[in-house]
Scaffold this active site. Sequence first.
Site, PDB file in Angstrom:
ATOM      1  N   LYS A  19     -10.264   0.163  -2.287  1.00 59.75           N
ATOM      2  CA  LYS A  19     -10.163  -0.053  -0.846  1.00 59.75           C
ATOM      3  C   LYS A  19     -10.587   1.215  -0.121  1.00 59.75           C
ATOM      4  O   LYS A  19     -10.006   2.284  -0.314  1.00 59.75           O
ATOM      5  CB  LYS A  19      -8.733  -0.432  -0.446  1.00 59.75           C
ATOM      6  CG  LYS A  19      -8.537  -0.611   1.069  1.00 59.75           C
ATOM      7  CD  LYS A  19      -7.134  -1.089   1.373  1.00 59.75           C
ATOM      8  CE  LYS A  19      -6.851  -1.103   2.869  1.00 59.75           C
ATOM      9  NZ  LYS A  19      -5.483  -1.591   3.184  1.00 59.75           N
ATOM     10  N   ASP A  71       0.868  -1.179   0.000  1.00 63.46           N
ATOM     11  CA  ASP A  71       0.000   0.000   0.000  1.00 63.46           C
ATOM     12  C   ASP A  71       0.906   1.230   0.000  1.00 63.46           C
ATOM     13  O   ASP A  71       1.505   1.571   1.027  1.00 63.46           O
ATOM     14  CB  ASP A  71      -0.897   0.016   1.238  1.00 63.46           C
ATOM     15  CG  ASP A  71      -1.948  -1.084   1.239  1.00 63.46           C
ATOM     16  OD1 ASP A  71      -1.689  -2.166   0.670  1.00 63.46           O
ATOM     17  OD2 ASP A  71      -3.026  -0.868   1.821  1.00 63.46           O
ATOM     18  N   LYS A 130      -7.034   3.242  -3.180  1.00 69.47           N
ATOM     19  CA  LYS A 130      -7.346   3.278  -1.751  1.00 69.47           C
ATOM     20  C   LYS A 130      -7.588   4.714  -1.324  1.00 69.47           C
ATOM     21  O   LYS A 130      -6.854   5.619  -1.710  1.00 69.47           O
ATOM     22  CB  LYS A 130      -6.180   2.661  -0.971  1.00 69.47           C
ATOM     23  CG  LYS A 130      -6.321   2.694   0.553  1.00 69.47           C
ATOM     24  CD  LYS A 130      -5.141   1.978   1.196  1.00 69.47           C
ATOM     25  CE  LYS A 130      -5.123   2.142   2.705  1.00 69.47           C
ATOM     26  NZ  LYS A 130      -3.969   1.449   3.330  1.00 69.47           N
TER      27      LYS A 130
END
Length: 240
Positions: free
Chosen positions: A189, A94, A158
């Site tokens: 996400k 991430d 995300k």
Amino acid sequence: MSAPDDLRRALGVVDLTRLERPDDADAIDALAAKAVTPAGSVAAICVYPEWIDRVIGTGVPVAAVANFPAGEDDADLAAREAAGAVEAGAAEVDVVVPWRAFAAGDDRAIERVVGATRAAIGDGTGLKAILETGSLKDEETIRGAGERALDAGADFLKTSTGKVGPGATLDATRVLLEVVKRAGHGAVKASGGVRTAEQAAEYLALADEVMGAGWATPGRFRIGASSLVDDILARLQTAG
């Protein structure tokens, strides 16, 4: 959200997250102990790279953060941290994009960092681009950030680090889902502030609305959270 099947669905898309510095081994062990439950497993455990070896034994995929949380405009730093995480056993990375530089008008800032990170980790590792949507000025800016991240090689878009400004919102998540739908590939996400089963249900319902029922599997949709699993398990126990 109360039906056991709905609760298990929510559990299965959680990236169980702990991102504190400094931290201690007991807290990380407690996190890992929650990853596999009688009701099923979470999608991944998300930690700083230094804790990968502590959680990798659960059998649940490990996601590690890079360029976190600041989102520096430093492609070499992001790539180096991501490569080190993969070497340590991370299945996913991430990475925080340089959202400040992008918001200030540098249209290629996201491409530089996401592209360098992708090159460093290869195609076999999942890559989530953290856009810090709560700090971008409007939906059009969020949309542009998402499009650039996907084009540069991100698998997931995300919302947030949960460390800077507002976390996930339904409005921002909708924009990211629309970007993915239009592109014909990618995943989303929602992360930052999702703590209850009711909130998780709202995000899953949104994904169903935008992408169609059944689309939001762990490979396509995640919810980054720390306390959400506790709430889901408590409700499952009550539901019998």
